[in-house]
Motif scaffolding. Sequence first.
Motif, PDB file in Angstrom:
ATOM      1  N   SER A  81      10.978 -58.132  -7.409  1.00 49.91           N
ATOM      2  CA  SER A  81      11.924 -57.027  -7.285  1.00 49.91           C
ATOM      3  C   SER A  81      11.441 -55.768  -7.941  1.00 49.91           C
ATOM      4  CB  SER A  81      13.259 -57.445  -7.916  1.00 49.91           C
ATOM      5  OG  SER A  81      13.075 -57.714  -9.281  1.00 49.91           O
ATOM      6  N   GLY A  82      10.493 -55.857  -8.819  1.00 51.31           N
ATOM      7  CA  GLY A  82      10.003 -54.674  -9.491  1.00 51.31           C
ATOM      8  C   GLY A  82       9.068 -53.864  -8.654  1.00 51.31           C
ATOM      9  N   GLY A  83       8.671 -54.334  -7.507  1.00 54.60           N
ATOM     10  CA  GLY A  83       7.821 -53.549  -6.631  1.00 54.60           C
ATOM     11  C   GLY A  83       6.413 -53.416  -7.123  1.00 54.60           C
ATOM     12  N   GLN A  84       5.841 -54.481  -7.738  1.00 57.51           N
ATOM     13  CA  GLN A  84       4.471 -54.377  -8.202  1.00 57.51           C
ATOM     14  C   GLN A  84       3.533 -54.328  -7.009  1.00 57.51           C
ATOM     15  OE1 GLN A  84       6.619 -56.613  -9.138  1.00 57.51           O
ATOM     16  NE2 GLN A  84       6.834 -56.659 -11.373  1.00 57.51           N
ATOM     17  N   SER A  85       2.382 -53.741  -7.209  1.00 58.09           N
ATOM     18  CA  SER A  85       1.393 -53.675  -6.156  1.00 58.09           C
ATOM     19  C   SER A  85       0.920 -55.078  -5.815  1.00 58.09           C
ATOM     20  CB  SER A  85       0.204 -52.815  -6.601  1.00 58.09           C
ATOM     21  OG  SER A  85       0.635 -51.513  -6.876  1.00 58.09           O
ATOM     22  N   PRO A  86       0.654 -55.362  -4.520  1.00 62.09           N
ATOM     23  CA  PRO A  86       0.232 -56.709  -4.128  1.00 62.09           C
ATOM     24  C   PRO A  86      -1.103 -57.045  -4.751  1.00 62.09           C
ATOM     25  CG  PRO A  86      -0.036 -55.160  -2.318  1.00 62.09           C
ATOM     26  CD  PRO A  86       0.716 -54.446  -3.386  1.00 62.09           C
ATOM     27  N   ASN A  92       5.434 -53.173   8.951  1.00 60.42           N
ATOM     28  CA  ASN A  92       6.389 -53.890   8.093  1.00 60.42           C
ATOM     29  C   ASN A  92       6.710 -52.994   6.898  1.00 60.42           C
ATOM     30  OD1 ASN A  92       8.036 -55.875   7.055  1.00 60.42           O
ATOM     31  ND2 ASN A  92       6.372 -56.922   5.999  1.00 60.42           N
ATOM     32  N   PRO A  93       7.595 -52.004   7.078  1.00 61.83           N
ATOM     33  CA  PRO A  93       7.866 -51.040   5.998  1.00 61.83           C
ATOM     34  C   PRO A  93       8.667 -51.682   4.871  1.00 61.83           C
ATOM     35  CG  PRO A  93       9.343 -50.659   7.853  1.00 61.83           C
ATOM     36  CD  PRO A  93       8.383 -51.726   8.299  1.00 61.83           C
ATOM     37  N   ARG A  94       8.266 -51.389   3.675  1.00 63.45           N
ATOM     38  CA  ARG A  94       8.967 -51.823   2.463  1.00 63.45           C
ATOM     39  C   ARG A  94       8.976 -50.652   1.486  1.00 63.45           C
ATOM     40  NH1 ARG A  94       6.614 -55.536  -0.503  1.00 63.45           N
ATOM     41  NH2 ARG A  94       4.553 -55.022   0.258  1.00 63.45           N
ATOM     42  N   VAL A  95      10.164 -50.240   1.086  1.00 66.45           N
ATOM     43  CA  VAL A  95      10.319 -49.019   0.285  1.00 66.45           C
ATOM     44  C   VAL A  95      10.978 -49.374  -1.044  1.00 66.45           C
ATOM     45  CG1 VAL A  95      11.328 -46.713   0.151  1.00 66.45           C
ATOM     46  CG2 VAL A  95      10.523 -47.606   2.350  1.00 66.45           C
ATOM     47  N   GLN A  96      10.385 -48.868  -2.102  1.00 72.55           N
ATOM     48  CA  GLN A  96      10.975 -48.983  -3.443  1.00 72.55           C
ATOM     49  C   GLN A  96      11.333 -47.572  -3.903  1.00 72.55           C
ATOM     50  OE1 GLN A  96       8.450 -50.423  -6.624  1.00 72.55           O
ATOM     51  NE2 GLN A  96      10.137 -51.604  -7.509  1.00 72.55           N
ATOM     52  N   PRO A  97      12.618 -47.175  -3.798  1.00 70.40           N
ATOM     53  CA  PRO A  97      13.000 -45.774  -4.041  1.00 70.40           C
ATOM     54  C   PRO A  97      13.071 -45.371  -5.497  1.00 70.40           C
ATOM     55  CG  PRO A  97      14.929 -47.056  -3.503  1.00 70.40           C
ATOM     56  CD  PRO A  97      13.766 -47.989  -3.369  1.00 70.40           C
ATOM     57  N   GLY A  98      12.823 -46.264  -6.411  1.00 71.07           N
ATOM     58  CA  GLY A  98      12.883 -45.921  -7.828  1.00 71.07           C
ATOM     59  C   GLY A  98      11.915 -46.760  -8.619  1.00 71.07           C
ATOM     60  N   PRO A  99      11.755 -46.429  -9.883  1.00 73.03           N
ATOM     61  CA  PRO A  99      10.854 -47.219 -10.731  1.00 73.03           C
ATOM     62  C   PRO A  99      11.432 -48.604 -10.977  1.00 73.03           C
ATOM     63  CG  PRO A  99      12.028 -45.597 -12.045  1.00 73.03           C
ATOM     64  CD  PRO A  99      12.374 -45.306 -10.620  1.00 73.03           C
ATOM     65  N   PRO A 100      10.603 -49.577 -11.319  1.00 74.96           N
ATOM     66  CA  PRO A 100      11.107 -50.917 -11.627  1.00 74.96           C
ATOM     67  C   PRO A 100      12.168 -50.840 -12.709  1.00 74.96           C
ATOM     68  CG  PRO A 100       8.721 -50.896 -11.510  1.00 74.96           C
ATOM     69  CD  PRO A 100       9.153 -49.467 -11.455  1.00 74.96           C
TER      70      PRO A 100
END
Length: 907
Positions: free
Chosen positions: A588-593, A833-841
């Motif tokens: 959930s934190g949106g870390q880079s793969p 396959n768009p995935r957007v993280q609109p804020g910081p973790p």
Amino acid sequence: MRPQKFRLPCSAGSFVHTDKKVVIVSVFGKSQYSAKGCKTNMLSSILQVSLLDEPEVEEESFCEIEGYYDSKDRTIYLHLRGLLDTHTLLTKYDKFLEKQDCKDFLSVWAHMRDKYARALLVLFHISHVIILTHPTHTFDYSYIHLFRAMDMVRQKVSPQLSDVLSSIYSLPKDWVSNVRPCSPRVLFYFETCPTVFQDPASGANIKKLEHSLEDQIYQVLRKNRIVTNISSNSLFAIPANQEFVYVHTGTTESRDILGYMAKKLIQSCKVSSGGSTSRSLASQDSNIQIEDTETETRSFRSFLQQHINLAFARGFDDNVGRHSVPAYFEIPNVTIFCEVANKVYDYFIHGTDKELLTLHSLLDTDVKFSKSRCSKVLPRALQAYQENLPQHYTRAYHETKLAHAMGVFEMHARGPLFEEFNEKLQAECEKHWRSGRQMCEVLSLTGNPCTNPIHRGGSEGAGGGEQTEQRENDNDLPIREHCSGVRYICACNCGRCQGSREDPFSLRQANYDYFQMLAKQCGCAQLENIQFPVFQPSTHNYRPAQLFSTKREDSFTHAESPTSEGNTQACSLGVNTLNDDIRTPYGSGGQSPPTSETNEDVPKLSSKTSLTPNEAHKVVIEVSDSDAENAKEKSLVRQPSTTEYLPGMLHTESPAGLLPQFSSWSLVCLGPSSLYSHNLGLQHQAGVLATSAFLLPWDVTVRLEHQKERGSLWPTIGDHGTHNYCPRGKNFQNMNTIRGRKSKGGKEFVVKIFVGVEYECPRGHRFMASAPDKVLKATGNGIVKDSGNKVTSSTADMPLYFPCPCRQTKPLIAQLMRIHVVTPKAPVHVTVNPRVQPGPPPCPIFVTGCDEPIKLSQSAYWVLRLPYVYMDEKGPYLAPKEPVPTSHGRLLAGMYGISEVLPEKKI
């Protein structure tokens, strides 16, 4: 014989020689902290008082009157301990801080002074001689106000006190009518003097100082009419022909009990014999006699004794003037004294007469001044608040005006009632604001407040700020929709037309209704599009799901196999990071793969293939017979709920099996790939900056390994390069080109794709990005030197927000709104396959809800429109006001992929 100690009220039965007439001498005043409230040092040789006892005063009266009966000299000494003593005052102040009954000590101080003044009135009604002591050699002018208040109250309560004393059978009638035995004579004792008078060799005459103080005190008392020609009409009297000021010239060490005890201990230790030491220590009992360093010819005892002798001889007659009337003077015996003292003590200490209660208001000058001052300033502060107010205004504006009004109030208001009137000012301003001037203030999803007057109805925005609180009379408010008055320019789903949109207050209005309305005007509603998963109700009683803050396993993660349905794989464009990132959100934190260097378990497309640096942009597709079967197994996933829908947008932390009521995403096909010309750029898009109206060319090398009976879908490439697709044909500029050659591992084909990452600012300016930190700029001839490798790289995230290059005083922040993809005329699918993280973790990652990456048809122009607002159960994620790093909001890497077009099975 040691004097007998007692306290008021007292009983005559505890005394000896009750038939003797006595003179009453009282002591009051201020004392230092080290003295612990003791002011009888000057009488220590007579009273033998103890300086080691901790003073205790009554909680109700805040004072204590202790007495000493010297039967030998027929004198009763009264000592008042109270709040003028530093030790007692500090003790009471510490208790005040613990309780905090009120906000200001001055409000309590008036109540304390009232209690002390009542105790003083007791002394002034039963004493013959009163000694006022002071720690320094200067007269304290604060007594003037105290004496004036006491005199005014004494005159008012004289009739009531006379009725009280009339109940004493043996009391003379003149005493009852005068309510006191005489007008007491006040003497002034100063504990210290200037250093020059302490040195006998200096030749300074202490009498000059005492006479100077007498003149000063007498003038002050006469000017304030505390002392008059007729002593019976005054609170007290001053002797006309006798000295009434005494200044102590001895050392001040005797007043410090700790220093005195240390000195005596040192003296006792110097005694050589044990017996004498014991006798010496035995003689130093707790009743310590403070030594008097003054000479026998000058002592306070002799100074006081002449006044006592005069009282026994003929009494005091301190009247002055030609036609003065002899003053009344009476010396009581011990029995009458006890009866009178008890009656007077009970009346003044516990009395509740109306005239007696006025003493508090007379002494409460600080509060009265504060009330007068604050009452005058309050209307001025209210006027400052009401000046130039708009018809309706927000809480923030109300608080700004309130702060200005409070500043005006603080500039002029004074005293202990400051806090009380300050709260009253806040209440009046709050009342004025709520009387039809309160703005709605519900925040939109972009953070702007509703500018309508407070009302009911409308979709709640919860834009990340404090909402208007509910009021009791909300039912009386009008019903209307929210409106912030802010409008934005926004393009439609396909980007071919723009329109003005109102500030959204609901997620449906932000991401669905506006684009549906604009799609009908533009005509893009008729275009081919891909539908995203949404909630399909099976009953009329469907409702939003009740969400909790527990995390879950991502329902859109498929990591069992490196391929699924159509052999879809992520494009490896950069380092060797061939993984399934496009389908697996990494937390959930949106870390880079993870890359292949950090994660050894990442599945490879082919165990026999290892890409070299020269083959960095190749996509290797491996086809196996079990892929189709695996895809079928993966299609058997849990069916979504048909009775509960997801109240917000779909993200990686959403509960499994829930879908939103509508899709916040859009994916439409504008038509064939020939709509875009790389020489002419984007001619059909509205509002795109001229220098940025181009897509980025992206050449991808595809290598096919282990091809099994599928050659009909791929071009036949001969040894000399003859095939059906010309690499230099006339349509090369329109990306309908593939180039092929043989390699060690199989056949390689180069396909050309055009991509565009589009940003749009609130004023409708649109532009493309050529890199995560760079705006696309073509030359004057329309030549684009950049390639799409940087924006499609699987290791670089694209920022969700970027400064708009338009010329503004303050740069606007543009948001990533669309992804343009022009697919090649080749038997491959471009997948997104768009995935957007609109804020910081720990901000969640928002997804479309599709189980697999979306396949785009060949030789077509596709436009993916991203959500206008990102919102989860906690509220929306607001766009930044200033440029921020990529971590604030980003389109995660690994969005693009390539998959092979599978042949249809023959029946």
